[in-house]
Design a protein around this motif. Structure first.
Motif, PDB file in Angstrom:
ATOM      1  N   GLN A  78       0.835  -1.207   0.000  1.00  0.00           N
ATOM      2  CA  GLN A  78       0.000   0.000   0.000  1.00  0.00           C
ATOM      3  C   GLN A  78       0.871   1.258   0.000  1.00  0.00           C
ATOM      4  O   GLN A  78       0.588   2.231  -0.710  1.00  0.00           O
ATOM      5  CB  GLN A  78      -0.923  -0.005   1.225  1.00  0.00           C
ATOM      6  N   LEU A  79       1.936   1.249   0.819  1.00  0.00           N
ATOM      7  CA  LEU A  79       2.870   2.378   0.831  1.00  0.00           C
ATOM      8  C   LEU A  79       3.562   2.532  -0.523  1.00  0.00           C
ATOM      9  O   LEU A  79       3.854   3.647  -0.965  1.00  0.00           O
ATOM     10  CB  LEU A  79       3.908   2.187   1.941  1.00  0.00           C
ATOM     11  N   HIS A  80       3.819   1.386  -1.153  1.00  0.00           N
ATOM     12  CA  HIS A  80       4.457   1.408  -2.466  1.00  0.00           C
ATOM     13  C   HIS A  80       3.580   2.141  -3.485  1.00  0.00           C
ATOM     14  O   HIS A  80       4.071   2.893  -4.327  1.00  0.00           O
ATOM     15  CB  HIS A  80       4.709  -0.032  -2.919  1.00  0.00           C
ATOM     16  N   GLN A  82       1.550   4.553  -2.883  1.00  0.00           N
ATOM     17  CA  GLN A  82       1.493   5.979  -2.570  1.00  0.00           C
ATOM     18  C   GLN A  82       2.845   6.671  -2.687  1.00  0.00           C
ATOM     19  O   GLN A  82       2.922   7.898  -2.597  1.00  0.00           O
ATOM     20  CB  GLN A  82       0.946   6.170  -1.151  1.00  0.00           C
ATOM     21  N   ALA A  83       3.927   5.899  -2.844  1.00  0.00           N
ATOM     22  CA  ALA A  83       5.272   6.479  -2.908  1.00  0.00           C
ATOM     23  C   ALA A  83       5.501   7.173  -4.246  1.00  0.00           C
ATOM     24  O   ALA A  83       4.746   7.000  -5.205  1.00  0.00           O
ATOM     25  CB  ALA A  83       6.322   5.391  -2.690  1.00  0.00           C
ATOM     26  N   TYR A  93      11.122  -0.500  -2.404  1.00  0.00           N
ATOM     27  CA  TYR A  93       9.935  -1.181  -1.870  1.00  0.00           C
ATOM     28  C   TYR A  93       9.853  -2.619  -2.383  1.00  0.00           C
ATOM     29  O   TYR A  93       9.448  -3.532  -1.650  1.00  0.00           O
ATOM     30  CB  TYR A  93       8.670  -0.414  -2.261  1.00  0.00           C
TER      31      TYR A  93
END
Length: 436
Positions: A78-80, A82-83, A93
């Protein structure tokens, strides 16, 4: 609507893929736990140790590891998303996700590595360049091949899934292995379905972008045509404006000069000194007219309005016209102030100028009456003379452009001719002028 349905199907298929990944890992961990419990229950530890290549991890480690590492993997993905879509962040990531997947696969003895398909699905979703996405998929493919049991067991001692099944009978072994294959097949199938939905979504986006680009091109073409039309209209409007300016200025000046010269011709016989004085006035009038023409061509206001108020400019024009033509001018203003907007002042000045010129040139008037009044929110200008008038009013260049000036101010103008000629102009006053 179709786009929303496509996005919904894509999201659902991704969530199903996540769920299948967890169920597959949970199933393998459950088989390991049950097998370890059965080994202890039937006191078959010695035989079990013969079957396996390495001592299995404790059951609580398997459960805790699965419950911690799988959510960590989901959070990383999920962070990937948004990065920042840079190559550095993408591969950073991706490496973290591969490391987490490696530990999850280690918990399950590399029995099935389809969880890497979940990482691949996440990579396909990212808005990154094709080059970076292709390199990431190649890295994942290498990892997928490397983490198969028959490959990685050559470097790492791991216990195969089949070794945990030695206590079960043949039918149970077949069922458990078949269930593992079902999970693997469903994972692969769901990854393919998700990829198809993703491809369909991207195709629709491309078609939408092409359609929007086509509409934008058509709109740009329409705007270009409208701009050309506006430019031509502006040129026509400007030509008409300059024509009005030059006509009003030259007409007014030449009318005064013509009438004045006729008068000088008569004075030369009776009073040469007065004729000389009149010639000086005519010379001054000609110079002012020439200067006004130059200013009109340069798109400036009349010379009189450049350095004087409208009231002063009107008085000066009337005095000059009276001096050069000998016409009597009766001027009455019922307004407390003649302060208007620049375009209004210019139009008022030109209207009075043209009306006076027409009175002498066409009507041969000897007296002109000019009245300024106000009716609520409307300025009223009346110019009438004692000239010959006309049986039928024909709008020539001067009257036509006088109408244009008034219409630009949303006003009305009326012409009457009986004994003499009369011009009545009505101009609506703007809000700030109404408050004066």
């Amino acid at each position: 609507m179709k786009t929303i349905v496509t996005i919904f199907r894509k999201n659902i298929s991704y969530e199903v893929l996540c769920g299948l990944s967890f169920l597959q890992l949970a199933y393998i961990v459950a088989v390991f736990l049950i097998s370890i419990v059965l080994v202890g229950k039937y006191y078959s530890a010695a035989d079990f140790l013969v079957q396996i290549e390495v001592i299995p991890l404790p059951g609580h480690i398997l459960v805790i590891g699965l419950l911690i590492l799988f959510p960590v993997l989901l959070i990383l993905m999920q962070l990937h998303k948004q990065a920042e879509p840079t190559s550095l962040m993408t591969f950073l990531y991706l490496l973290l996700e591969i490391v987490v997947c490696f530990f999850l696969l280690r918990l399950t003895s590399f029995s099935s590595n389809e969880i890497l398909l979940l990482v691949a699905a996440n990579i396909l979703t990212l808005s990154i360049s094709r080059t970076i996405k292709g390199a990431a998929m190649v890295l994942l493919a290498i990892t997928f091949v490397s983490t198969r049991y028959d490959v990685i067991s050559n470097w790492i001692e791991v216990t195969s899934f089949e070794s945990y099944l030695y206590l079960y009978d043949a039918s149970a072994v077949t069922f458990l292995q078949g269930l593992r294959s079902v999970f693997s097949t469903m994972m692969i199938l769901m990854f393919i379905i998700y990829s198809l939905f993703l491809l369909q979504d991207q195709v629709k986006k491309q078609l939408k972008i092409r359609q929007e680009n086509k509409e934008l091109e058509e709109l740009n073409e329409t705007l270009r045509v409208m701009a050309d039309m506006r430019e031509k209209m502006g040129e026509t409007k400007e030509r008409n404006r300059l024509a009005r300016e030059i006509h009003d200025t030259l007409g007014h000046t030449l009318t005064g000069l013509s009438t004045g010269i006729d008068a000088v011709g008569q004075l030369l016989k009776t009073n040469p000194q007065l004729a000389e004085k009149q010639l000086q006035l005519l010379s001054h009038t000609a110079k002012e007219g020439l200067q006004d023409v130059r200013r009109s061509v340069n798109r400036l206001r009349p010379d009189a309005l450049e350095s004087h108020t409208l009231k002063e400019a009107l008085n000066t024009m009337m005095e000059s016209f009276k001096a050069s033509t000998g016409v009597k001018i009766h001027y009455v203003c019922h307004l407390s102030s003649l302060d208007f907007h620049q375009d209004e002042e210019e139009a008022i000045y030109r209207i009075v100028q043209e009306s006076m010129t027409n009175s002498v040139r066409h009507g041969h008037a000897t007296e002109i009456y000019i009245t300024f009044a106000r009716d609520e929110d409307t300025l009223i200008i009346i110019v009438e003379d004692n000239g010959t008038g006309c049986a039928e009013i024909k709008e020539g260049f001067g009257l036509h452009h006088m109408k244009e000036r008034v219409q630009l101010l949303s006003g009305d103008v009326h012409f009457y001719s009986n004994h003499g000629f009369e011009v009545i102009v009505e101009i609506p006053l703007r809000k700030e002028e109404n408050e004066k």
